[in-house]
Design an enzyme around this catalytic site. Structure first.
Site, PDB file in Angstrom:
ATOM      1  N   HIS A  41       0.823  -1.210   0.000  1.00 49.42           N
ATOM      2  CA  HIS A  41       0.000   0.000   0.000  1.00 49.42           C
ATOM      3  C   HIS A  41       0.856   1.259   0.000  1.00 49.42           C
ATOM      4  O   HIS A  41       1.607   1.510   0.937  1.00 49.42           O
ATOM      5  CB  HIS A  41      -0.909   0.012   1.234  1.00 49.42           C
ATOM      6  CG  HIS A  41      -1.999   1.022   1.160  1.00 49.42           C
ATOM      7  ND1 HIS A  41      -3.227   0.755   0.600  1.00 49.42           N
ATOM      8  CD2 HIS A  41      -2.053   2.317   1.563  1.00 49.42           C
ATOM      9  CE1 HIS A  41      -3.987   1.830   0.665  1.00 49.42           C
ATOM     10  NE2 HIS A  41      -3.289   2.805   1.245  1.00 49.42           N
ATOM     11  N   ASP A  43       0.358   5.537  -1.122  1.00 47.36           N
ATOM     12  CA  ASP A  43      -0.619   6.562  -1.506  1.00 47.36           C
ATOM     13  C   ASP A  43      -0.031   7.672  -2.360  1.00 47.36           C
ATOM     14  O   ASP A  43      -0.591   8.781  -2.394  1.00 47.36           O
ATOM     15  CB  ASP A  43      -1.246   7.166  -0.244  1.00 47.36           C
ATOM     16  CG  ASP A  43      -2.367   6.311   0.315  1.00 47.36           C
ATOM     17  OD1 ASP A  43      -3.383   6.143  -0.382  1.00 47.36           O
ATOM     18  OD2 ASP A  43      -2.223   5.796   1.438  1.00 47.36           O
ATOM     19  N   GLU A 146      -9.049   1.484  -2.527  1.00 50.97           N
ATOM     20  CA  GLU A 146      -9.063   1.591  -1.058  1.00 50.97           C
ATOM     21  C   GLU A 146     -10.423   2.076  -0.566  1.00 50.97           C
ATOM     22  O   GLU A 146     -10.623   3.245  -0.281  1.00 50.97           O
ATOM     23  CB  GLU A 146      -7.951   2.526  -0.565  1.00 50.97           C
ATOM     24  CG  GLU A 146      -7.803   2.470   0.944  1.00 50.97           C
ATOM     25  CD  GLU A 146      -6.702   3.364   1.486  1.00 50.97           C
ATOM     26  OE1 GLU A 146      -6.406   3.254   2.678  1.00 50.97           O
ATOM     27  OE2 GLU A 146      -6.145   4.172   0.719  1.00 50.97           O
ATOM     28  N   HIS A 173     -13.234   1.886   3.732  1.00 44.14           N
ATOM     29  CA  HIS A 173     -12.214   2.750   4.309  1.00 44.14           C
ATOM     30  C   HIS A 173     -12.717   3.054   5.719  1.00 44.14           C
ATOM     31  O   HIS A 173     -13.269   2.159   6.371  1.00 44.14           O
ATOM     32  CB  HIS A 173     -11.975   4.004   3.461  1.00 44.14           C
ATOM     33  CG  HIS A 173     -10.722   4.731   3.834  1.00 44.14           C
ATOM     34  ND1 HIS A 173     -10.724   5.909   4.524  1.00 44.14           N
ATOM     35  CD2 HIS A 173      -9.413   4.411   3.659  1.00 44.14           C
ATOM     36  CE1 HIS A 173      -9.477   6.302   4.755  1.00 44.14           C
ATOM     37  NE2 HIS A 173      -8.656   5.415   4.244  1.00 44.14           N
ATOM     38  N   HIS A 219      -8.838  -1.750   7.388  1.00 43.90           N
ATOM     39  CA  HIS A 219      -9.900  -0.757   7.628  1.00 43.90           C
ATOM     40  C   HIS A 219     -11.257  -1.344   8.012  1.00 43.90           C
ATOM     41  O   HIS A 219     -12.154  -0.579   8.363  1.00 43.90           O
ATOM     42  CB  HIS A 219     -10.113   0.165   6.411  1.00 43.90           C
ATOM     43  CG  HIS A 219      -9.055   1.216   6.233  1.00 43.90           C
ATOM     44  ND1 HIS A 219      -9.030   2.380   6.972  1.00 43.90           N
ATOM     45  CD2 HIS A 219      -8.000   1.280   5.396  1.00 43.90           C
ATOM     46  CE1 HIS A 219      -8.000   3.115   6.592  1.00 43.90           C
ATOM     47  NE2 HIS A 219      -7.350   2.471   5.639  1.00 43.90           N
ATOM     48  N   HIS A 240      -2.399  -3.054   4.693  1.00 46.44           N
ATOM     49  CA  HIS A 240      -1.621  -2.141   5.545  1.00 46.44           C
ATOM     50  C   HIS A 240      -2.219  -2.103   6.947  1.00 46.44           C
ATOM     51  O   HIS A 240      -2.881  -1.156   7.339  1.00 46.44           O
ATOM     52  CB  HIS A 240      -1.504  -0.740   4.929  1.00 46.44           C
ATOM     53  CG  HIS A 240      -2.800  -0.052   4.587  1.00 46.44           C
ATOM     54  ND1 HIS A 240      -3.770  -0.609   3.800  1.00 46.44           N
ATOM     55  CD2 HIS A 240      -3.276   1.183   4.938  1.00 46.44           C
ATOM     56  CE1 HIS A 240      -4.784   0.233   3.672  1.00 46.44           C
ATOM     57  NE2 HIS A 240      -4.507   1.319   4.366  1.00 46.44           N
ATOM     58  N   ASP A 309       2.309   1.996   3.882  1.00 46.56           N
ATOM     59  CA  ASP A 309       1.378   3.134   3.933  1.00 46.56           C
ATOM     60  C   ASP A 309       2.092   4.454   3.694  1.00 46.56           C
ATOM     61  O   ASP A 309       1.649   5.511   4.169  1.00 46.56           O
ATOM     62  CB  ASP A 309       0.618   3.159   5.266  1.00 46.56           C
ATOM     63  CG  ASP A 309      -0.776   3.771   5.154  1.00 46.56           C
ATOM     64  OD1 ASP A 309      -1.136   4.207   4.048  1.00 46.56           O
ATOM     65  OD2 ASP A 309      -1.496   3.814   6.160  1.00 46.56           O
TER      66      ASP A 309
END
Length: 418
Positions: A41, A43, A146, A173, A219, A240, A309
């Site tokens: 993961h 971003d 995600e 999420h 999540h 993650h 992450d």
């Protein structure tokens, strides 16, 4: 006493010999030259939206020199990153609004990264593609959706995102979808709605199995974790998340779930975010290694991976400040007596095994028809949607109204009494 010349010789030899820490680091780099890390993961696409509105050709957006992010091309090279699931994240506030459109735009960003930097990135969609990228020295680039809000409760959108290259979807999420509960229901902030998955949520998981799309449980609530691990025909990942037994944050994976991870051949890719590592604002590399050790102890070495992450969090451990630092973490694992095979598993081979099994289940389900039953219209939220198709009486994956459930329960009870 030894003469002065002897002391000089001892000093020279001491300086010439590498330190133990340096030896572990060199060994880590040797292993990673053969088996580079696949991270679960990252971003960076979200940062490219926030900073440049996805205009990748702006001079300041050049990934060779971009320097105020955790990720750029030189850092990826230094970190021996060979595979990356790029998050095509869009926030919960897009739910029932423009989530699908924005998800498509973030997927387009990843594809354009591959097009703009073909010497560095190659967009792939299967486990074979990752291994081919390893051989060519490029970063295998995959897309992870995600949050289930990105499909707007549509199996058709789910299938379309898969065709466009998405290879995992995080079911929620930090917000519920109309069919799955997120981790906040395990806190005092929210109440459970589905107690895991609704009937439509189970259909989503089944369709992901059929497609060959990895189910991601980062999540989600504990009930959702357990529901999925009990119904999925393929192993799943936590892209993650860290270990609740080390840091009791509800985003982390508790021990009973880790045991299900072990029994299903699934994978926990450990998150580096300070709040999930030490449940505080500070952490160091050794703390992250503690999580890797813990998952290994409870679920087995085959259940461990990396899910840093990066570029999605604000607080990172000392020693793991950006994507260039993976070798230092591997060196720490070697210092803790992890075997070379265990390290290779955590770096890439565990993820490749899970991905290959997901692909195998897809082949087994080849003759299964796509799921077509839509979610019940009354379960959808938001005023900006039309009801085409719902007005003709076609079947939907409905939840019975609470009042009707009570009436049916009373009827059943009376029938047993009389």
């Amino acid at each position: 006493m030894p003469g002065g010349s002897v002391w000089v010789l001892v000093l020279v030899l001491a300086l010439a010999l590498p330190s133990t820490g340096q030896q572990y680091l060199e060994e880590a780099k040797r292993i990673m030259n053969i088996t580079p890390v696949i991270d679960g993961h990252n971003d960076l696409p979200w940062q490219l939206l926030k900073k440049f509105n996805n205009q990748l050709r702006l001079p300041e957006a050049n990934l060779a020199v971009l320097n105020d992010t955790h990720t750029n091309i030189p850092k990826l090279r230094q970190g021996h990153v060979g595979g990356q699931f790029w998050s095509v994240y869009v926030p919960c506030e897009t739910q029932n609004k423009d989530a699908v459109r924005r998800t498509l735009e973030q997927m387009d960003v990843v594809q354009r990264m591959c097009d703009l930097y073909p010497e560095t990135f190659t967009c792939v969609t299967d486990s074979k593609g990752i291994q081919e990228a390893f051989q060519s020295g490029k970063v295998a680039s995959l897309m992870g959706v995600e949050g289930g809000h990105s499909i707007d409760s549509s199996l058709g959108v789910l299938r379309s995102l898969y065709r466009l290259g998405a290879r995992y979807m995080t079911l929620t999420h930090s917000c519920n979808t109309p069919w799955a509960d997120n981790w906040l229901v395990d806190t005092e902030d929210e109440k459970p709605v589905h107690h895991g998955l609704s009937p439509f949520g189970k259909m989503v998981v089944e369709e992901m199995n059929r497609l060959g799309m990895i189910v991601d449980l980062a999540h989600v609530s504990v009930d959702t974790m357990k529901a999925v691990l009990n119904i999925s025909k393929a192993p799943v990942i936590f892209s993650h998340s860290s270990a609740y037994g080390i840091c009791p944050h509800r985003r982390n994976v508790p021990d009973d779930v880790l045991q299900l991870v072990a029994s299903t051949g699934s994978l926990v890719m450990v998150n580096f975010y300070n709040a999930y590592v030490t449940c505080s604002n500070t952490a160091n590399l050794s703390d992250v290694a503690d999580h890797l050790d813990y998952v290994k102890k409870v679920a087995g070495a085959q259940a461990v991976g990396f899910g840093g992450d990066y570029d999605g969090v604000t607080g990172l451990p000392t020693g793991l400040e950006d994507v260039s630092k993976y070798p230092a973490l591997v060196a720490e694992l070697l210092a803790r007596n992890w075997t070379e095979q265990e390290v290779k598993g955590a770096l890439a081979e565990n993820l490749l095994r899970v991905f290959s099994k997901v692909e195998e289940v897809k082949k087994e389900l080849q003759g299964t028809a796509p799921a077509e039953t839509p979610i019940a219209f009354e379960e959808l939220e938001g005023s900006c949607r039309t009801s085409y198709g719902y007005t003709n009486g076609a079947g939907t994956a409905q939840r019975l109204p609470p009042g009707l459930v009570l009436v049916l329960a009373l009827v059943l009870l009376l029938s047993e009494l009389f």
